[in-house]
Design an enzyme around this catalytic site. Structure first.
Site, short mmCIF file in Angstrom:
data_model
loop_
_atom_site.label_atom_id
_atom_site.label_comp_id
_atom_site.label_asym_id
_atom_site.label_seq_id
_atom_site.Cartn_x
_atom_site.Cartn_y
_atom_site.Cartn_z
N HIS A 1 31.25 40.15 45.75
CA HIS A 1 32.41 41.02 45.63
C HIS A 1 33.61 40.33 44.99
O HIS A 1 33.67 39.10 44.91
CB HIS A 1 32.81 41.55 47.01
CG HIS A 1 33.39 40.50 47.90
ND1 HIS A 1 32.62 39.75 48.77
CD2 HIS A 1 34.66 40.06 48.05
CE1 HIS A 1 33.40 38.90 49.41
NE2 HIS A 1 34.65 39.06 49.00
N HIS B 1 38.05 36.51 41.32
CA HIS B 1 36.84 35.70 41.29
C HIS B 1 35.74 36.34 42.11
O HIS B 1 35.99 37.25 42.90
CB HIS B 1 37.13 34.30 41.83
CG HIS B 1 37.67 34.31 43.23
ND1 HIS B 1 39.02 34.35 43.50
CD2 HIS B 1 37.05 34.33 44.44
CE1 HIS B 1 39.20 34.38 44.81
NE2 HIS B 1 38.02 34.38 45.41
#
EC number: 3.1.4.-
Length: 324
Positions: free
Chosen positions: A141, A262
């Site tokens: 995620h 990220h």
């Protein structure tokens, strides 16, 4: 930088090694039987590869691990410690974008993690985030919020506010590409994560979704995910003395946090040295750069419930939520 609580490291079993071991120790007369069985397994695998993907709602039902203990026992979680103590009536909440890598993408990620681990020195060990202890694939995620806690009575109002904000926006389903490896820690610096940096998408969707998330959280006095120096909020996300408490969310400018986004792929309890970070950062990611990560919805996790908030596909006549 905020990160969600992650599951433990993946399984250490190597199916390929297991198959070779069975072949080497099996009696010779069973050779034809093993060949047929391998063919059948291959047929099943091919058939499974042609099946459509499971709907997101189905995966959400099994995305949360069952609770092993009500006490904070790091031995049950690979040495990790609970940062926020469990309080009755408080519901851990997280907003994020979810990615289930395909089989080919998983193979690339596994190789990246393996080669990164080989470059680490001084006994530093990293744990994969690709699989659960039982070998089940875990979703990856991009966080749109830090882990926060909502009290019982605001769970539904918060969900409705965020749902309406996403529905009214003009942000459409989009893709992002990865660009290099890095290391980030959680807020308390008790864990460090090996992450894939991502390229800023063409229509700036990540920053726009982050603004929606931050503004929705601010309406319930919750802190933002990222805060640059000089911003008008303190470390807990509360307005500083002398600032108007009636300031509307639409007045908050859209910041650029593209360097912060990220995708975490592994974790460690020990901070890598500067030399380790440089060695891992030099890992060849040529295959991974060809991967496009799709996002068509925003995930909202409150307690053990996961809500799938789809990005709109229709075009709005006027500006969306808060003019974004």
């Amino acid at each position: 930088m905020a990160l969600v609580q992650y599951s433990d490291s993946g399984s250490d079993e190597d199916p390929a090694t297991d198959n070779r071991s069975v072949t080497a120790t099996s009696p010779r007369p069973l050779k034809r039987q093993r060949t047929n069985r391998s063919k059948n397994i291959g047929d099943v695998s091919n058939a499974q590869a042609n099946l459509p993907p499971l709907p997101s709602e189905f995966l959400d039902l099994y995305a949360t691990n069952s609770r092993i203990s009500v006490q904070d026992d790091p031995s049950l979680h690979g040495g990790r410690k609970r940062i926020t103590p469990h309080v009755v009536g408080n519901w851990p909440t997280h907003i994020y974008l979810e990615w289930y890598p395909a089989a080919a993408e998983l193979a690339i990620l596994e190789d990246v993690i393996s080669r990164s681990g080989q470059k680490l020195q001084n006994g530093l060990e990293i744990h994969s985030l690709l699989y659960s202890d039982l070998g089940a694939q875990l979703p990856l995620h991009i966080s749109l919020s830090r882990p926060v806690a909502l009290v019982t009575e605001v769970r539904q109002p918060f969900k409705e506010l965020l749902k309406d904000a996403i529905r009214e926006t003009d942000i459409r389903p989009f893709h992002v590409k990865t660009d290099g490896l890095g290391w980030v820690s959680n807020f308390e610096k008790t864990r460090w994560f090996l992450v894939l940096r991502v390229v800023k998408p063409r229509n700036n969707e990540l920053n726009r979704l982050l603004a929606i998330s931050n503004q929705s959280l601010a309406a319930f006095r919750q802190p933002p995910l990222y805060q640059k120096p000089g911003a008008p909020m303190d470390s807990r996300g509360k307005k500083r003395a002398g600032e108007s408490q009636t300031q509307k969310s639409k007045d908050v400018p859209l910041g650029d946090y593209s360097d912060y986004f990220h995708i975490s792929i592994a974790w460690s309890l020990t901070e890598p040295s500067v030399e380790d970070k440089e060695r891992v950062g030099s890992t060849n990611l040529s295959k991974l750069k060809e991967v496009e990560v799709p996002f068509g919805s925003v995930k909202l996790k409150i307690g053990n419930s996961i809500h799938n908030l789809e990005l709109p596909t229709r075009v709005l006549g006027e500006g969306g939520f808060f003019g974004l």
